[in-house]
Structures are given as structure tokens and as C-alpha cells.
Design a protein around this motif. Structure first.
Motif, PDB file in Angstrom:
ATOM      1  N   SER A   1      29.424 -11.640 -38.839  1.00  0.00           N
ATOM      2  CA  SER A   1      30.446 -12.238 -39.695  1.00  0.00           C
ATOM      3  C   SER A   1      31.305 -13.208 -38.897  1.00  0.00           C
ATOM      4  O   SER A   1      31.759 -14.227 -39.414  1.00  0.00           O
ATOM      5  CB  SER A   1      31.309 -11.140 -40.304  1.00  0.00           C
ATOM      6  N   THR A   2      31.489 -12.909 -37.594  1.00  0.00           N
ATOM      7  CA  THR A   2      32.207 -13.843 -36.725  1.00  0.00           C
ATOM      8  C   THR A   2      31.524 -15.199 -36.728  1.00  0.00           C
ATOM      9  O   THR A   2      32.176 -16.242 -36.824  1.00  0.00           O
ATOM     10  CB  THR A   2      32.222 -13.280 -35.288  1.00  0.00           C
TER      11      THR A   2
ATOM     12  N   ALA B   1      32.111 -17.096 -39.798  1.00  0.00           N
ATOM     13  CA  ALA B   1      33.465 -17.660 -39.802  1.00  0.00           C
ATOM     14  C   ALA B   1      33.525 -18.901 -38.925  1.00  0.00           C
ATOM     15  O   ALA B   1      34.142 -19.912 -39.285  1.00  0.00           O
ATOM     16  CB  ALA B   1      34.461 -16.616 -39.311  1.00  0.00           C
TER      17      ALA B   1
ATOM     18  N   SER C   1      31.958 -21.722 -40.694  1.00  0.00           N
ATOM     19  CA  SER C   1      32.755 -22.190 -41.838  1.00  0.00           C
ATOM     20  C   SER C   1      33.864 -23.135 -41.397  1.00  0.00           C
ATOM     21  O   SER C   1      34.243 -24.036 -42.133  1.00  0.00           O
ATOM     22  CB  SER C   1      33.346 -20.999 -42.579  1.00  0.00           C
TER      23      SER C   1
ATOM     24  N   ALA D   1      37.975 -23.111 -45.298  1.00  0.00           N
ATOM     25  CA  ALA D   1      37.872 -21.858 -44.541  1.00  0.00           C
ATOM     26  C   ALA D   1      39.226 -21.171 -44.483  1.00  0.00           C
ATOM     27  O   ALA D   1      39.345 -19.952 -44.667  1.00  0.00           O
ATOM     28  CB  ALA D   1      37.349 -22.152 -43.134  1.00  0.00           C
TER      29      ALA D   1
ATOM     30  N   ILE E   1      40.271 -17.262 -43.597  1.00  0.00           N
ATOM     31  CA  ILE E   1      39.727 -17.207 -42.239  1.00  0.00           C
ATOM     32  C   ILE E   1      40.772 -17.748 -41.274  1.00  0.00           C
ATOM     33  O   ILE E   1      41.344 -18.821 -41.511  1.00  0.00           O
ATOM     34  CB  ILE E   1      38.415 -18.008 -42.157  1.00  0.00           C
ATOM     35  N   ASP E   2      41.012 -16.995 -40.210  1.00  0.00           N
ATOM     36  CA  ASP E   2      41.982 -17.404 -39.201  1.00  0.00           C
ATOM     37  C   ASP E   2      41.314 -18.481 -38.334  1.00  0.00           C
ATOM     38  O   ASP E   2      40.682 -18.179 -37.319  1.00  0.00           O
ATOM     39  CB  ASP E   2      42.368 -16.178 -38.377  1.00  0.00           C
ATOM     40  N   THR E   3      41.453 -19.740 -38.749  1.00  0.00           N
ATOM     41  CA  THR E   3      40.683 -20.791 -38.075  1.00  0.00           C
ATOM     42  C   THR E   3      41.068 -20.925 -36.605  1.00  0.00           C
ATOM     43  O   THR E   3      40.213 -21.162 -35.767  1.00  0.00           O
ATOM     44  CB  THR E   3      40.888 -22.146 -38.775  1.00  0.00           C
TER      45      THR E   3
ATOM     46  N   TYR F   1      39.212 -18.354 -34.552  1.00  0.00           N
ATOM     47  CA  TYR F   1      37.782 -18.589 -34.335  1.00  0.00           C
ATOM     48  C   TYR F   1      37.537 -19.815 -33.483  1.00  0.00           C
ATOM     49  O   TYR F   1      36.571 -19.858 -32.720  1.00  0.00           O
ATOM     50  CB  TYR F   1      37.046 -18.651 -35.675  1.00  0.00           C
TER      51      TYR F   1
END
Lengths: 325, 362
Positions: free
Chosen positions: B204-205, B208, B211, B219, B224-226, B229
Motif C-alpha cells: 500500500s506504501t 501511495a 499516487s 492524492a 494520503i500524507d504526500t 511518502y
């Protein structure tokens, strides 16, 4: 940290003024290169890494114009009645113009061969191509049949004289560089804000498809932008060679990169920004070379860049970036 | 779609068999002297370049951050690990005799510790540098990271004056690094890097991370904590670069600041773009092709014409970019590396992206 200098150097105002003057000279040379970078980036969003090598070609062209063609003494020979001062000025101007024309032609060829076919490709492809062109110019020039891979000593077209004003050495080269750069900046401002071509350039940089619909010859405008930028780099190459008379085919890499950084510092795509950024870079480099350590000059120049970008992410004069498309 | 596959240490059996087969074939070619020692070094250089480029592909190809800082992390990893083995390798020696082979377990242990330290240090620097700088967008981030590479190069020039490491000898170049990189280790670490990268991307990482590249605003809207990531992929990319630097330092046993000139920081970028952005297979293939063709030109060209290497090379760059701007392999992946359950094709709005262009070709 201050191991280079004897004690008391930090408060020596004459030395400080000397560094500032040297920094101004360097900054104005950067400005000439940086204007070309900023215009090309403003229009096609391409980091034209070959620009520094066009600058190198300009310097080498003037080397041959002086060494082999004796272009700088041509007016004096043709018109012996001219006073030597006027003759050498015209000769030097001829050398600069020749370098500018050669660089212009080179840039048009590069643009047509390497960048134009990639106009609709991902931007990274054009960037890689620009790096390829840069390698090509450097290594092709370093062949013994073309130029040489060694350092060569440059013969200045006129006698470099320096005057001591309040203890600060100011040479005629410094004055010429400042005057020529300001002249070119004003000329460029006039082209961009006062002519039809400039209007087309601004339109192209805003929105290419719409500009095309409005009847702007987008490809022609892009080619002309490259040509103007290269001409300025050519003039910068000659002046740089006169100020620092030692040439090598790799001489364009670092000034080219610093001029680009200067353009980014000022807000890329902005003429005034490129100019101010170049002056800052010149000062940063000379003052850090003088007061901290000569080898740290590049590191400090880039640290300043990173800090400025952290505070103003689009440069000093840059407009805030819009939403990502 | 959810086919359970037999896996061993995070990779399918087929992948391991293939990797061991490649290792064995090349090892046999080495042992029978079909491949000269010189070409052996070049192949190992290919492994090193593949690892750096995989790291960059995670940052740029999968996460969309245009980074030119990879070479700085490479330099940090190279110098840090070289310094450890330079100081301690001579003091540690545990010879082991297994009957069929003898090796020095102490040297191997110090080598692994050193390159792990180099990689982690590079990762730490990437974290600290990335925290503020990753907020910048697009080209500005690229230029800031380029600046980072140049600062690292200047520091490498002055390791003996500004930094307190006289044994690195500053601009004269560091000598006396033990040659501890073997074909086994360079290949094994490359395989490990491929598996780790693939498993990250298939989690899933990874989704993310991808994305963020596809559309950062969307995202963010999906929760999602852009920033997290982006930092994560930047740090992992930095670790890969540091690891590769460590392997490189112990391969040639000589480090010189000119190796870390910013012009060279385009090499991994060229490899990643050639292989195809967002393609693990492409990156690995392109890294080996890059190393072999640059050295191959040295062999093919008559002596005295080596200068032409860098004239033919840019022409090759230009031709490949003109003919295949999306990279040699586009987004094609082979076998085990293939993306299995990325659902984004369902939502494809028809906008051309590098990734889908390549996948359709495959």
C-alpha cells in the motif's frame, strides 16, 4: 576558518571594496549568460544545459578572430587615419559581433536538430538531449583537430589598464563589462517589452496553443529566443575571456551553471530577476572566496540558493506557482 | 487476480532461480577467463549503477520528484564506508575454511557493516535535507538537489582541510581502500535491492508513492500524507545511492572528488530515462547497457581515438531520445516485477502518461 588572511583583514574596508568590485564584474558576466537561460526557460521550460557551452564557443571564436584573423586590428589597418583609440574600439566590437553571430547560428542549429523534434515529448527527454548536446560541444571542441583539450592563453584585443581609485583596483575591462551588460539588458528589455517579437515571445511563454491560434509563429519565436540568448552568451564569452584570459573547452560548465542558478535565484523567466540574481551570485562568490575559503565559493553560492528557495520557493522576483496541472 | 504465488524471502521461486542462474553463468565465464578482469569490473560497475538508478527511479520514476541529488548521496556513502574499512579492515581477520572454499569472515563482516553505515548515513542526510527541500515543487526541487550535489563535491575536495578526515586526502583522492567488493556481493546486493524495491512498490506504501506522482492534489484529497511518502521515497533512494557508493568505493579502491562532479549526477538520470520511468526491469537493463556501451566504445574504438567516446555517446543519447522519448522499455516489467494489482487503469481518463504508454506496448 579565516586561515587565508593575516589578522585584521576582516575590518579592512579597501579589501572589502575590492572584493565587491570583483564580484560586480563577475556578476555582470553571469548576467549576460543568465538572461539567455531565463528567456529560454521562460518560453519552453527547458533547462538548456548546452548554454554554457555556447558561451565557451563564443570565447573560442573570439580567440581565433584575434589570433588568426587579427580582426581587432583590422580597422586600424584599413583606416590608418582613425585615432588608435577609436580603431581598437571598433575592432573589439567587431570581434564581439562575430562571436555573437557564430553563437547565434550554433544555437539555431542546436535548436533545430536537438530540441525542436522533442517539443511534444516528455520534458525530461529534452533535458537529457540538452546534456547530450553539452557533452558533444565540449568533447568535439576538445579534439585536437577542432580546438584543443589544453588550457590556452587568450590574447586580449586591447591593453588592460587598471586604475587605483581610493585603493581599489578598477580596470577598464570591469567598466566595459558593466557598460556592455547594461546596454544588452536595456536592448533586451526593449525587444521583450517594446517590439512585436517581444509580444509574441510573451504570448508564447504564457500559452503556446493559444498563441498559435492567435497567429503567432510559435516555432519561429522559440528559434529567435534561442538565437538572442546565444548571442548574449557569445558576448559574455568574449568579455569573460578578456577578463580572465585563459581558455579551456570545459570553461562553460561552471559559469553556465552559476548563471542558471542566478536565473533561478531571481525567479526564472524574469529578466530583472536574472540580472539581480547574477549580481548576488557574483557577490556571494567573490566575498566567500575572499573571506571564507576560496574552495568554498561554489558551496556557499549554492547554499545561498537553497536558502533563498526555502524562503521564496520561486525565487526573489518569481510569481507563486499555480496549481499543478 | 489474487493468485497466491510461492514466495521465498519476498521473491517468487522463479525469480530466485533466474537470479542464481545469471550469477552462475557469469561466474563460470569469469572462472574460465572468457570475460577478462577488466570486463568483470565493468559488469560490477553495472551493478553499482543499477542500484543508484533504482533509487532514483523510486524518487523520480515512481514518486515524480525530479531529483539530481542522487550523486551526492552516492558520494556520502562511498566516502563514509571507505573510511570505515580503511581504518578497521586491517585489524579484523577471521579466516574460515569450509573445505570447498576459504574466506575471511572478518573482512566480509567489516565490509557489510561499512556499506550499511554508508547507506544509512546517506539516508539520514537525505531525510534531513529532504524535510525542508521536498516542499519545493518541480524544477526548483531539481535545482536545489543539484546544489546539494555540488556542495557535497566541494566538501569532498576539502575533506582534509575543512572536514577532519586527513586520510581522505581531499582533492588528491583517497587511496588505500581495501578491495572488498566481489562479484558475489555486488550481484547479491543488486538482487536484494530489486526485491526490496519491488515489494515496497507492491504494498500500500507503493501505491501511495505512485499516487503522488500521478496527481499530488488528488492524492492529498484521498487522505494520503504526500509529504510523508515523498520523504520516504527520497530517503530510500538516498539509502540505495549510499549503498551503491559503498560498493563502488571497495570495487576500484580509489575515490577522487572529480568522480562526484555534478555532471556525473546526470548519469543515473540518463539511465532511468533510458530504461523507462517507473520500470525496474528497464532501469537494470539500461544500467548494464550504459556501463557496457561506454566501456565497449573504449574497446571498439582504435587506440588514440578514445576522445571520440564522448562524441559518439551524446549522439547516441540524442538518437535514443528522438526515437524513443519514453525510454527503451517504457513501463514494461518482466515476470515477478510486473505490477499485479494497480487499479488505476480503470480510472484512466485517456491522458497519456509515461507509464501507460509503455504498458500498452508490452
Amino acid at each position: 576558518m579565516f586561515i587565508q588572511h593575516p589578522e585584521g583583514v576582516l575590518i579592512n574596508p579597501t579589501l572589502f571594496a575590492q572584493y565587491v568590485v570583483d564580484g560586480i564584474r563577475l556578476g555582470f558576466v553571469y548576467a549576460l549568460i543568465s538572461l539567455g537561460y531565463t528567456m529560454v526557460y521562460g518560453i519552453v521550460r527547458l533547462i538548456n544545459f548546452a548554454h554554457g557551452d555556447v558561451f565557451m564557443v563564443g570565447a573560442f571564436t573570439s580567440f581565433y578572430a584575434i589570433k588568426a584573423m587579427r580582426l581587432h586590428v583590422l580597422p586600424a589597418q584599413l583606416f590608418p587615419s582613425l585615432s588608435p583609440w577609436v580603431a581598437i574600439t571598433i575592432g573589439t566590437v567587431l570581434v564581439i559581433i562575430l562571436s555573437m553571430v557564430v553563437c547565434m547560428l550554433l544555437a539555431v542549429v542546436i535548436e533545430r536538430v536537438a530540441y525542436k523534434p522533442l517539443r511534444n515529448a516528455p520534458r525530461i527527454a529534452a533535458l537529457i538531449t540538452a546534456i547530450g548536446v553539452s557533452f558533444f560541444l565540449e568533447y568535439f571542441s576538445s579534439l585536437p583537430e577542432v580546438f584543443t583539450s589544453n588550457y590556452i592563453i587568450y590574447e586580449q584585443p586591447f591593453k588592460v589598464v587598471s586604475w587605483k581609485i581610493l585603493g581599489v583596483q578598477i580596470s577598464n575591462v570591469t567598466i566595459i563589462i558593466i557598460l556592455v551588460s547594461i546596454l544588452f539588458l536595456l536592448l533586451l528589455r526593449w525587444i521583450v517589452y517594446g517590439t512585436k517579437l517581444g509580444k509574441a515571445m510573451r504570448a508564447t511563454s504564457w500559452d503556446k496553443p493559444t498563441a498559435r491560434l492567435m497567429g503567432v509563429d510559435v516555432d519561429g519565436v522559440i528559434t529567435k529566443t534561442f538565437a538572442i540568448g546565444a548571442a548574449l552568451a557569445g558576448a559574455g564569452g568574449v568579455l569573460y575571456a578578456i577578463a580572465y584570459p585563459q581558455l579551456i573547452v570545459f570553461m562553460g560548465i561552471m559559469p553556465g551553471l552559476k548563471a542558471f542558478v542566478a536565473a533561478v535565484l531571481g525567479g526564472i523567466g524574469n529578466l530583472n530577476g536574472a540580472f539581480v540574481g547574477s549580481l548576488i551570485m557574483g557577490q556571494a562568490e567573490m566575498l566567500s572566496a575572499g573571506y571564507i575559503l576560496t574552495p568554498m565559493r561554489d558551496a556557499i553560492a549554492f547554499t545561498i540558493l537553497i536558502i533563498v528557495l526555502l524562503i521564496r520557493p520561486t525565487g526573489i522576483f518569481g510569481e507563486p506557482e499555480g496549481e499543478k496541472a | 487476480m489474487k493468485k497466491r504465488r510461492l514466495e521465498f524471502l519476498g521473491a517468487s521461486w522463479l525469480f530466485w532461480v533466474g537470479a542464481i542462474a545469471v550469477y552462475a553463468v557469469i561466474q563460470v565465464l569469469f572462472s574460465t577467463n572468457v570475460i577478462t578482469d577488466y570486463m568483470k569490473t565493468v559488469i560490477q560497475l553495472g551493478c553499482v549503477m543499477a542500484i543508484v538508478s533504482l533509487g532514483l527511479n523510486l524518487i523520480y520514476g515512481f514518486n515524480g520528484q525530479f531529483s539530481l541529488g542522487q550523486w551526492g548521496f552516492y558520494a556520502i556513502g562511498a566516502y563514509a564506508s571507505a573510511d570505515i574499512t580503511y581504518r578497521y579492515a586491517a585489524k579484523v581477520s577471521i579466516p574460515l575454511d569450509l573445505g570447498f572454499a576459504t574466506f575471511d569472515a572478518g573482512k566480509i563482516a567489516i565490509f557489510l557493516v561499512a556499506i550499511a553505515f554508508g547507506a544509512l548515513l546517506a539516508g539520514l542526510v537525505a531525510y534531513l535535507f529532504g524535510l525542508p527541500v521536498l516542499k519545493m515543487g518541480g524544477d526548483y526541487f531539481g535545482i536545489a538537489t543539484l546544489g546539494f550535489t555540488i556542495v557535497v563535491k566541494v566538501l569532498a575536495d576539502n575533506t582534509d582541510t575543512i572536514l577532519p578526515f586527513p586520510e581522505m586526502k581531499g582533492a588528491r583522492g583517497m587511496v588505500g581502500i581495501p578491495r572488498l567488493t566481489t562479484w558475489f556481493w555486488s550481484f547479491f546486493l543488486l538482487v536484494l535491492c530489486i526485491i526490496i524495491l519491488r515489494n515496497i512498490l507492491h504494498s500500500s506504501t507503493g501505491r501511495a508513492i505512485v499516487s503522488v506522482r500521478e496527481n499530488e492534489i488528488a492524492a492529498k484529497a484521498m487522505g494520503i500524507d504526500t509529504v510523508k511518502y515523498k520523504t520516504l521515497s527520497f530517503v530510500i533512494g538516498g539509502i540505495y545511492a549510499g549503498l551503491a557508493g559503498g560498493i563502488y568505493a571497495h570495487l576500484y579502491a580509489f575515490l577522487h572528488p572529480s568522480l562526484f562532479h555534478f555532471i556525473k549526477s546526470f548519469d543515473p538520470m540518463i539511465i532511468v530515462v533510458f530504461g523507462g520511468l517507473g520500470s525496474i526491469t528497464g532501469t537494470v537493463v539500461a544500467a548494464f547497457a550504459w556501463a557496457l556501451s561506454l566501456e565497449g566504445l573504449r574497446i571498439i574504438l582504435p587506440s588514440g581515438a578514445e576522445a571520440w567516446r564522448y562524441i559518439i555517446y551524446p549522439i547516441g543519447l540524442l538518437l535514443i531520445m528522438l526515437l524513443r522519448p519514453q525510454g527503451l522499455l517504457g513501463g514494461i516489467e518482466w515476470g515477478f516485477l510486473k505490477p499485479i494489482e494497480w487499479p488505476r487503469r480503470k480510472f484512466d481518463t485517456g491522458a497519456p502518461s509515461l507509464e501507460t504508454a509503455g504498458q500498452e506496448a508490452g
